[in-house]
Design a protein around this motif. Sequence first.
Motif, mmCIF file in Angstrom:
data_model
loop_
_atom_site.group_PDB
_atom_site.id
_atom_site.type_symbol
_atom_site.label_atom_id
_atom_site.label_comp_id
_atom_site.label_asym_id
_atom_site.label_seq_id
_atom_site.Cartn_x
_atom_site.Cartn_y
_atom_site.Cartn_z
ATOM 1 N N VAL A 33 -5.727 60.384 28.931
ATOM 2 C CA VAL A 33 -7.147 60.420 28.554
ATOM 3 C C VAL A 33 -7.643 58.981 28.445
ATOM 4 O O VAL A 33 -7.133 58.215 27.613
ATOM 5 N N PRO A 34 -8.626 58.581 29.244
ATOM 6 C CA PRO A 34 -9.144 57.213 29.135
ATOM 7 C C PRO A 34 -9.967 57.039 27.858
ATOM 8 O O PRO A 34 -10.651 57.950 27.411
ATOM 9 N N VAL A 35 -9.871 55.855 27.286
ATOM 10 C CA VAL A 35 -10.697 55.483 26.136
ATOM 11 C C VAL A 35 -11.576 54.336 26.620
ATOM 12 O O VAL A 35 -11.184 53.166 26.585
ATOM 13 N N THR A 36 -12.770 54.675 27.093
ATOM 14 C CA THR A 36 -13.628 53.695 27.749
ATOM 15 C C THR A 36 -14.715 53.198 26.802
ATOM 16 O O THR A 36 -14.936 53.742 25.724
ATOM 17 N N GLY A 37 -15.389 52.151 27.240
ATOM 18 C CA GLY A 37 -16.523 51.634 26.489
ATOM 19 C C GLY A 37 -16.154 50.891 25.223
ATOM 20 O O GLY A 37 -16.990 50.746 24.324
ATOM 21 N N LEU A 38 -14.909 50.392 25.118
ATOM 22 C CA LEU A 38 -14.519 49.637 23.932
ATOM 23 C C LEU A 38 -15.230 48.284 23.916
ATOM 24 O O LEU A 38 -15.361 47.635 24.957
ATOM 25 N N PRO A 39 -15.684 47.826 22.749
ATOM 26 C CA PRO A 39 -16.312 46.504 22.677
ATOM 27 C C PRO A 39 -15.325 45.404 23.068
ATOM 28 O O PRO A 39 -14.105 45.589 22.997
ATOM 29 N N ARG A 40 -15.849 44.287 23.471
ATOM 30 C CA ARG A 40 -15.003 43.157 23.847
ATOM 31 C C ARG A 40 -14.117 42.745 22.677
ATOM 32 O O ARG A 40 -14.583 42.646 21.541
ATOM 33 N N GLY A 41 -12.833 42.531 22.960
ATOM 34 C CA GLY A 41 -11.900 42.124 21.921
ATOM 35 C C GLY A 41 -11.231 43.268 21.193
ATOM 36 O O GLY A 41 -10.390 43.034 20.317
ATOM 37 N N VAL A 42 -11.567 44.510 21.544
ATOM 38 C CA VAL A 42 -10.967 45.682 20.891
ATOM 39 C C VAL A 42 -9.984 46.336 21.848
ATOM 40 O O VAL A 42 -10.313 46.629 23.002
ATOM 41 N N ARG A 43 -8.758 46.572 21.375
ATOM 42 C CA ARG A 43 -7.704 47.177 22.198
ATOM 43 C C ARG A 43 -7.059 48.330 21.454
ATOM 44 O O ARG A 43 -6.805 48.234 20.246
ATOM 45 N N LEU A 44 -6.795 49.401 22.176
ATOM 46 C CA LEU A 44 -6.046 50.519 21.620
ATOM 47 C C LEU A 44 -4.581 50.121 21.498
ATOM 48 O O LEU A 44 -3.988 49.617 22.452
ATOM 49 N N GLY A 94 -13.293 36.435 16.402
ATOM 50 C CA GLY A 94 -14.501 36.075 17.134
ATOM 51 C C GLY A 94 -15.676 36.905 16.661
ATOM 52 O O GLY A 94 -15.672 37.403 15.528
ATOM 53 N N PRO A 95 -16.683 37.108 17.500
ATOM 54 C CA PRO A 95 -17.835 37.923 17.099
ATOM 55 C C PRO A 95 -17.384 39.334 16.734
ATOM 56 O O PRO A 95 -16.531 39.922 17.404
ATOM 57 N N THR A 96 -17.920 39.883 15.653
ATOM 58 C CA THR A 96 -17.573 41.249 15.272
ATOM 59 C C THR A 96 -18.016 42.202 16.367
ATOM 60 O O THR A 96 -19.012 41.955 17.040
ATOM 61 N N PRO A 97 -17.264 43.298 16.598
ATOM 62 C CA PRO A 97 -17.544 44.182 17.738
ATOM 63 C C PRO A 97 -18.993 44.651 17.770
ATOM 64 O O PRO A 97 -19.526 45.157 16.783
ATOM 65 N N GLY A 98 -19.639 44.430 18.898
ATOM 66 C CA GLY A 98 -20.984 44.933 19.088
ATOM 67 C C GLY A 98 -22.064 44.109 18.442
ATOM 68 O O GLY A 98 -23.210 44.536 18.371
ATOM 69 N N THR A 99 -21.753 42.896 17.925
ATOM 70 C CA THR A 99 -22.779 42.102 17.257
ATOM 71 C C THR A 99 -22.970 40.775 17.962
ATOM 72 O O THR A 99 -22.104 40.280 18.691
ATOM 73 N N GLY A 100 -24.080 40.177 17.703
ATOM 74 C CA GLY A 100 -24.308 38.795 18.083
ATOM 75 C C GLY A 100 -24.295 37.988 16.815
ATOM 76 O O GLY A 100 -23.463 38.181 15.947
ATOM 77 N N THR A 101 -25.253 37.110 16.649
ATOM 78 C CA THR A 101 -25.322 36.323 15.426
ATOM 79 C C THR A 101 -26.145 37.038 14.386
ATOM 80 O O THR A 101 -26.855 37.999 14.669
ATOM 81 N N GLY A 102 -26.039 36.558 13.161
ATOM 82 C CA GLY A 102 -26.842 37.141 12.090
ATOM 83 C C GLY A 102 -26.430 38.546 11.755
ATOM 84 O O GLY A 102 -27.278 39.418 11.547
ATOM 85 N N ALA A 103 -25.127 38.817 11.681
ATOM 86 C CA ALA A 103 -24.657 40.189 11.463
ATOM 87 C C ALA A 103 -24.898 40.655 10.060
ATOM 88 O O ALA A 103 -24.970 41.848 9.814
ATOM 89 N N VAL A 104 -24.978 39.758 9.090
ATOM 90 C CA VAL A 104 -25.105 40.174 7.693
ATOM 91 C C VAL A 104 -26.424 39.681 7.137
ATOM 92 O O VAL A 104 -26.795 38.546 7.357
#
Length: 239
Positions: free
Chosen positions: A199-210, A229-239
């Motif tokens: 079963v493929p697990v696609t669409g993972l954010p950059r830097g995330v590995r199963l 690095g950058p938190t998955p799915g975020t740019g700057t100003g995450a908080v």
Amino acid sequence: MTSNRRNKTRLLVSLAAALAALVCSTDLLVEHRTEGRIAARAAQRLDPHGPVHADLTTPLAGLRTLDGDVGDVEVTVRGVRRQHAVMDVTVRLRGVTTDGDSAGGSGTATIGYDQVTRRLGSTGDGLTARGRDGDLVLDGSVGRLGLPVAVRCEVSTTADSFTVTPTTVNVLGRQVAVDDLAALPSASALRRQLEPRTVPVTGLPRGVRLTSAHATADGLVLAFSIAAGPTPGTGTGAV
């Protein structure tokens, strides 16, 4: 003189206690607001069908945010819909900053067995997946007589997929290795049904590995590593 010193001591103790209470109250207030912002951003990105909860787990995390350092964060999201499946996700990040970077971390996604059964497709036609004693088991009936069987499986992973491999079949109190079914004329069709399924697990954010998968009573748990690095799915100003 003694009385004056005692009064000064009491005053200093009172001021210290008041200052500590103020620092604690300020920390809790800022921490609560920061957790709320993190939860709101997670809800915005993931659009879940269930609640989102964020926890800052580093001591004095609220006050640390004033210097741009959030510390360690745990975010739990219920009802995330991905790849035609609904899952519960927990992410733990270390050294998060208010700019949206982290020192890396880990995460899990729990998928219900009804959805695992559907994703496995034709594996063991008519068999349903569940967890038993830490193993993934396919239960059901096979053949013209509808004999009840329980198929134990191994679950292996790559960085972006998991594979379910049936290993043994228990039927009428007898346990048989799946590889040995081909030698039994009456069970050769079942052997073909029990081929490994990936079963493929696609669409993972950059830097995330199963990294792994294991069966629990609540569902199949997929474990992930998250690179620094950058938190998955975020740019700057995450908080």
